[in-house]
Design a protein around this motif. Structure first.
Motif, PDB file in Angstrom:
ATOM      1  N   GLN A  46       0.829  -1.203   0.000  1.00 22.84           N
ATOM      2  CA  GLN A  46       0.000   0.000   0.000  1.00 22.84           C
ATOM      3  C   GLN A  46       0.865   1.256   0.000  1.00 22.84           C
ATOM      4  OE1 GLN A  46      -2.331  -0.639   3.503  1.00 22.84           O
ATOM      5  NE2 GLN A  46      -3.853  -1.903   2.458  1.00 22.84           N
ATOM      6  N   LYS A  47       1.914   1.247   0.800  1.00 23.08           N
ATOM      7  CA  LYS A  47       2.812   2.401   0.866  1.00 23.08           C
ATOM      8  C   LYS A  47       3.522   2.603  -0.471  1.00 23.08           C
ATOM      9  CE  LYS A  47       6.625   4.409   3.517  1.00 23.08           C
ATOM     10  NZ  LYS A  47       7.406   4.794   2.323  1.00 23.08           N
ATOM     11  N   GLN A  48       3.931   1.516  -1.097  1.00 21.96           N
ATOM     12  CA  GLN A  48       4.616   1.616  -2.374  1.00 21.96           C
ATOM     13  C   GLN A  48       3.713   2.229  -3.442  1.00 21.96           C
ATOM     14  OE1 GLN A  48       6.060  -2.124  -3.891  1.00 21.96           O
ATOM     15  NE2 GLN A  48       7.529  -1.148  -5.254  1.00 21.96           N
ATOM     16  N   VAL A  49       2.450   1.785  -3.475  1.00 23.68           N
ATOM     17  CA  VAL A  49       1.501   2.335  -4.453  1.00 23.68           C
ATOM     18  C   VAL A  49       1.269   3.816  -4.194  1.00 23.68           C
ATOM     19  CG1 VAL A  49      -0.873   2.237  -5.281  1.00 23.68           C
ATOM     20  CG2 VAL A  49       0.380   0.119  -4.864  1.00 23.68           C
ATOM     21  N   LYS A  50       1.122   4.204  -2.923  1.00 22.25           N
ATOM     22  CA  LYS A  50       0.915   5.607  -2.583  1.00 22.25           C
ATOM     23  C   LYS A  50       2.132   6.449  -2.950  1.00 22.25           C
ATOM     24  CE  LYS A  50      -2.482   5.222   1.156  1.00 22.25           C
ATOM     25  NZ  LYS A  50      -3.393   6.280   0.678  1.00 22.25           N
ATOM     26  N   ASP A  51       3.336   5.918  -2.675  1.00 21.67           N
ATOM     27  CA  ASP A  51       4.554   6.656  -2.995  1.00 21.67           C
ATOM     28  C   ASP A  51       4.719   6.841  -4.493  1.00 21.67           C
ATOM     29  OD1 ASP A  51       5.145   6.841  -0.335  1.00 21.67           O
ATOM     30  OD2 ASP A  51       6.626   5.216  -0.315  1.00 21.67           O
ATOM     31  N   GLN A  52       4.345   5.824  -5.267  1.00 16.51           N
ATOM     32  CA  GLN A  52       4.416   5.940  -6.720  1.00 16.51           C
ATOM     33  C   GLN A  52       3.474   7.023  -7.217  1.00 16.51           C
ATOM     34  OE1 GLN A  52       3.589   1.898  -7.782  1.00 16.51           O
ATOM     35  NE2 GLN A  52       5.736   1.380  -8.094  1.00 16.51           N
ATOM     36  N   LYS A  53       2.316   7.111  -6.594  1.00 16.78           N
ATOM     37  CA  LYS A  53       1.338   8.120  -7.015  1.00 16.78           C
ATOM     38  C   LYS A  53       1.874   9.524  -6.718  1.00 16.78           C
ATOM     39  CE  LYS A  53      -3.558   8.977  -7.159  1.00 16.78           C
ATOM     40  NZ  LYS A  53      -3.543   8.722  -8.596  1.00 16.78           N
ATOM     41  N   LYS A  54       2.520   9.683  -5.546  1.00 14.49           N
ATOM     42  CA  LYS A  54       3.080  10.983  -5.195  1.00 14.49           C
ATOM     43  C   LYS A  54       4.201  11.383  -6.149  1.00 14.49           C
ATOM     44  CE  LYS A  54       2.036  10.603  -0.248  1.00 14.49           C
ATOM     45  NZ  LYS A  54       2.625  10.458   1.122  1.00 14.49           N
ATOM     46  N   SER A  55       4.926  10.396  -6.655  1.00 13.91           N
ATOM     47  CA  SER A  55       6.041  10.680  -7.556  1.00 13.91           C
ATOM     48  C   SER A  55       5.589  10.885  -9.001  1.00 13.91           C
ATOM     49  CB  SER A  55       7.067   9.536  -7.505  1.00 13.91           C
ATOM     50  OG  SER A  55       6.527   8.345  -8.054  1.00 13.91           O
ATOM     51  N   GLY A  56       4.283  10.749  -9.244  1.00 13.22           N
ATOM     52  CA  GLY A  56       3.760  10.977 -10.589  1.00 13.22           C
ATOM     53  C   GLY A  56       3.682   9.748 -11.457  1.00 13.22           C
ATOM     54  N   SER A  57       3.910   8.567 -10.868  1.00 16.26           N
ATOM     55  CA  SER A  57       3.852   7.323 -11.659  1.00 16.26           C
ATOM     56  C   SER A  57       2.727   6.434 -11.155  1.00 16.26           C
ATOM     57  CB  SER A  57       5.184   6.575 -11.589  1.00 16.26           C
ATOM     58  OG  SER A  57       5.534   6.296 -10.239  1.00 16.26           O
ATOM     59  N   ALA A  58       1.531   7.018 -11.044  1.00 19.25           N
ATOM     60  CA  ALA A  58       0.393   6.282 -10.513  1.00 19.25           C
ATOM     61  C   ALA A  58      -0.009   5.138 -11.434  1.00 19.25           C
ATOM     62  CB  ALA A  58      -0.795   7.217 -10.315  1.00 19.25           C
ATOM     63  N   ILE A  59      -0.579   4.094 -10.831  1.00 25.03           N
ATOM     64  CA  ILE A  59      -1.065   2.961 -11.607  1.00 25.03           C
ATOM     65  C   ILE A  59      -2.371   3.364 -12.282  1.00 25.03           C
ATOM     66  CG2 ILE A  59      -1.877   0.578 -11.481  1.00 25.03           C
ATOM     67  CD1 ILE A  59      -0.091   0.225  -9.036  1.00 25.03           C
TER      68      ILE A  59
END
Length: 333
Positions: free
Chosen positions: A246-259
């Motif tokens: 969950q944290k990894q998915v959230k961090d990716q979204k913050k970095s602009g690489s959302a799923i």
């Protein structure tokens, strides 16, 4: 090495200590990992490892497959348990969650059907415009009507799952109040219970995966991911792996690489640009659009949606199987 993997390997690396008789009573043995914990953790760790260099559709398909596998693990684990009267409350709570997740699967399917209709409409636009350097006013009027309908569909798709909307099943099931209270109660009444671990694990991974998919099926790539911060209160290995995912998915979204379903935001931009270009003063700019590229993007979305629909149907069937098994157990308690 991931922190969860380090924690799980500690018991293998630390040699047994020789303790005096007075200190032995204070030693708390490490909990024995169940087969369910091991199998579910393996599914989550594999999913987390693949997220670093994922192709978005591929990762979503893997996530849905992992959720279906979790239901199979749940079914197999339930067969090994002996049930008592006190288990009925935990089962009833799961059945309530289960029916909500079935509704959420239906909502996801409806959303994908709307996206397919959206893509079909853009194909009509591409057919009307391509190879037509000076479209007839009647043709342009029809293009405008189709693009207006696309814009309305886009709004409806983005609204699905939002709190307060007509179709709020996804947001409701992932609201922190509903979800955390549900888990807190079941953890309290089934503390240390294998049944509690199994049902909580099944609920946690299913809701997480459906939350991610519901968010990905949007034309707004920056929409927040509806996953509670403190979703699981268990200390099992699978819960640690889930929280890391969950944290990894959230961090990716913050970095602009959302799923996301990758092409959705792009084709929405093209649709809005086309709508602007059919204005009389800009009609000559229609020549600048590569309709083959638009059709190619539509094809990618269509292919991805078809594959996702199959996986959601598989998850729905696996949830039904768990539901029927638990109803059978209730009838025999």
């Amino acid at each position: 090495m991931k922190s969860s993997s380090i924690l799980r390997s500690l018991s293998l690396r630390i040699p047994p200590m020789r303790l005096s008789g007075s200190s032995r009573a204070a030693v708390v043995p490490l909990p024995i990992r169940t087969s369910f914990d091991q199998q579910l953790t393996a599914e989550l760790d594999a999913l987390q490892a693949s997220a670093a260099s994922y192709e978005h559709i591929t990762w979503l398909l893997n996530a849905l497959k992992a959720s279906s596998s979790a239901q199979e693990i749940t079914l197999h684990s339930l067969q090994k348990l002996v049930f008592q009267d006190l288990d009925t409350k935990a089962i009833d709570r799961y059945l309530d969650f289960n029916i909500r997740m079935l509704d959420s699967c239906n909502e996801l399917t409806e959303k994908m059907e709307m996206i397919q209709n959206y893509v079909d409409s853009l194909r009509v636009v591409a057919h009307l415009v391509e190879g037509n350097a000076e479209p007839h006013p009647t043709t342009l009027a029809r293009v405008g009507d189709v693009l207006d309908s696309c814009q309305e569909m886009e709004k409806r798709i983005n609204e699905m799952g939002k709190c307060g909307s007509a179709s709020s099943g996804l947001r409701k099931i992932f609201s922190q109040k509903h979800y955390s209270n549900h888990h807190h109660t079941s953890q309290t009444e089934a503390s240390g219970s294998r049944l509690g671990e199994i049902l909580n694990g099944s609920m946690a991974i299913t809701s997480t995966v459906c939350a991610i998919l519901g968010n990905a099926l949007s034309f707004k790539s920056k929409r927040g991911l509806p996953i509670p911060q403190q979703q699981v209160q268990s200390v099992s290995s699978w819960s640690c792996s889930l929280q890391q995912l969950q944290k990894q998915v959230k961090d990716q979204k913050k970095s602009g690489s959302a799923i996301t379903v990758m092409e959705l935001p792009q084709i929405a931009m093209v649709a809005r640009s086309l709508k602007d270009q059919i204005k009389p003063r800009k009609q000559n700019e229609l020549r600048l659009f590569d309709m083959e590229e638009l059709k190619s993007s539509c094809g990618k979305v269509e292919e991805g949606i078809k594959a996702l629909e199959e996986r959601v149907k598989a998850l729905y069937k696996s949830l039904i199987s768990v539901r029927m098994a638990l109803l059978g157990i209730l009838s025999n308690i």
